[in-house]
Design an enzyme around this catalytic site. Structure first.
Site, short mmCIF file in Angstrom:
data_model
loop_
_atom_site.label_atom_id
_atom_site.label_comp_id
_atom_site.label_asym_id
_atom_site.label_seq_id
_atom_site.Cartn_x
_atom_site.Cartn_y
_atom_site.Cartn_z
N ASP A 35 0.86 -1.19 0.00
CA ASP A 35 0.00 0.00 0.00
C ASP A 35 0.89 1.24 0.00
O ASP A 35 1.88 1.31 0.72
CB ASP A 35 -0.93 -0.01 1.23
CG ASP A 35 -2.06 0.97 1.08
OD1 ASP A 35 -3.22 0.52 0.97
OD2 ASP A 35 -1.81 2.21 1.07
N ILE A 36 0.52 2.22 -0.81
CA ILE A 36 1.32 3.43 -0.95
C ILE A 36 1.25 4.30 0.31
O ILE A 36 2.11 5.16 0.52
CB ILE A 36 0.82 4.22 -2.21
CG1 ILE A 36 1.91 5.09 -2.78
CG2 ILE A 36 -0.45 4.99 -1.92
CD1 ILE A 36 1.60 5.60 -4.18
N GLN A 98 -13.92 2.76 1.35
CA GLN A 98 -13.46 2.25 0.06
C GLN A 98 -13.25 3.42 -0.91
O GLN A 98 -14.16 4.24 -1.09
CB GLN A 98 -14.46 1.25 -0.54
CG GLN A 98 -13.91 0.57 -1.79
CD GLN A 98 -14.83 -0.51 -2.36
OE1 GLN A 98 -15.98 -0.66 -1.92
NE2 GLN A 98 -14.34 -1.23 -3.35
N HIS A 104 -10.18 -5.50 -3.29
CA HIS A 104 -8.82 -5.67 -2.76
C HIS A 104 -8.90 -6.02 -1.29
O HIS A 104 -9.68 -5.43 -0.54
CB HIS A 104 -7.98 -4.42 -2.97
CG HIS A 104 -8.60 -3.15 -2.47
ND1 HIS A 104 -9.57 -2.47 -3.19
CD2 HIS A 104 -8.41 -2.45 -1.33
CE1 HIS A 104 -9.93 -1.40 -2.51
NE2 HIS A 104 -9.26 -1.36 -1.37
N HIS A 106 -6.96 -5.79 2.16
CA HIS A 106 -5.85 -5.18 2.91
C HIS A 106 -5.32 -6.25 3.85
O HIS A 106 -6.07 -6.78 4.68
CB HIS A 106 -6.33 -4.01 3.77
CG HIS A 106 -6.82 -2.82 3.03
ND1 HIS A 106 -6.08 -1.67 2.89
CD2 HIS A 106 -8.01 -2.57 2.42
CE1 HIS A 106 -6.78 -0.76 2.22
NE2 HIS A 106 -7.96 -1.28 1.94
P1 AMP Z 1 -9.59 1.43 0.07
O1 AMP Z 1 -9.54 2.80 0.70
O2 AMP Z 1 -10.02 0.33 0.97
O3 AMP Z 1 -10.35 1.46 -1.25
O4 AMP Z 1 -8.07 1.05 -0.27
C1 AMP Z 1 -7.37 1.64 -1.32
C2 AMP Z 1 -5.94 1.62 -0.88
O5 AMP Z 1 -5.14 1.80 -2.04
C3 AMP Z 1 -5.55 2.75 0.08
O6 AMP Z 1 -5.06 2.17 1.29
C4 AMP Z 1 -4.47 3.52 -0.68
O7 AMP Z 1 -3.43 3.97 0.18
C5 AMP Z 1 -4.00 2.50 -1.67
N1 AMP Z 1 -3.44 3.02 -2.90
C6 AMP Z 1 -3.94 4.02 -3.68
N2 AMP Z 1 -3.18 4.20 -4.77
C7 AMP Z 1 -2.17 3.28 -4.68
C8 AMP Z 1 -1.06 2.95 -5.52
N3 AMP Z 1 -0.80 3.61 -6.67
N4 AMP Z 1 -0.22 1.96 -5.10
C9 AMP Z 1 -0.45 1.30 -3.95
N5 AMP Z 1 -1.50 1.55 -3.14
C10 AMP Z 1 -2.34 2.54 -3.50
#
Ligand code: AMP
Ligand code: ZN
Length: 118
Positions: A35-36, A98, A104, A106
């Site tokens: 996760d970024i 979300q 996805h 986590h």
């Molecule tokens: P959610 O908020 O449950 O939809 O999770 C989306 C997740 O994606 C968040 O924790 C973000 O930090 C993560 N995220 C968004 N863009 C990226 C990216 N380019 N690479 C890795 N993680 C990302």
């Protein structure tokens, strides 16, 4: 059609390699990447390569949903967070946090995890 790539989906682009990510595991059906914006020492996202908007819709392909969960467990083992424990979270809906509407998991671990979650 269910599972088809979506043009404007960030995680479809990560699955295809169009958008880079720190990939920690890959299979024919899944990709796991860091996760970024990590919320714990281990915070990895596991996605199906196929596009489903959330976990419940992914259950239309039970074997694929199982692939995602199995891979989360494999990442937990790789990262040595199986003990004392880890969490697998599927935020579903904007009100639950979300932000990316490609299913996805986590995988969160490496620190104490409180219950109930926030
Ligand atoms: P959610 O908020 O449950 O939809 O999770 C989306 C997740 O994606 C968040 O924790 C973000 O930090 C993560 N995220 C968004 N863009 C990226 C990216 N380019 N690479 C890795 N993680 C990302
Ligand atoms: Zn997608």
């Amino acid at each position: 059609m269910a599972g088809e790539p979506q043009a404007d989906c960030l995680f479809c682009k990560i699955a295809s390699g169009e958008v880079p990510a720190t990939v920690v595991r890959e299979t024919a059906t899944t990709v796991a990447f860091r996760d970024i914006n990590p919320q714990a020492p281990t915070h990895v996202l596991v996605i199906p390569r196929a596009h489903y908007p959330d976990a419940a819709s992914l259950a239309a392909e039970p074997a694929l949903l199982a692939d995602v969960i199995r891979e989360a467990g494999e990442v937990a083992a790789d990262e040595k967070v199986v003990a004392p424990g880890y969490r697998i979270v599927f935020n579903t809906g904007a009100g639950a946090g979300q932000t990316v509407f490609h299913a996805h998991a986590h995988l969160i671990g490496g620190r104490g995890l409180e219950w109930p979650p926030g």
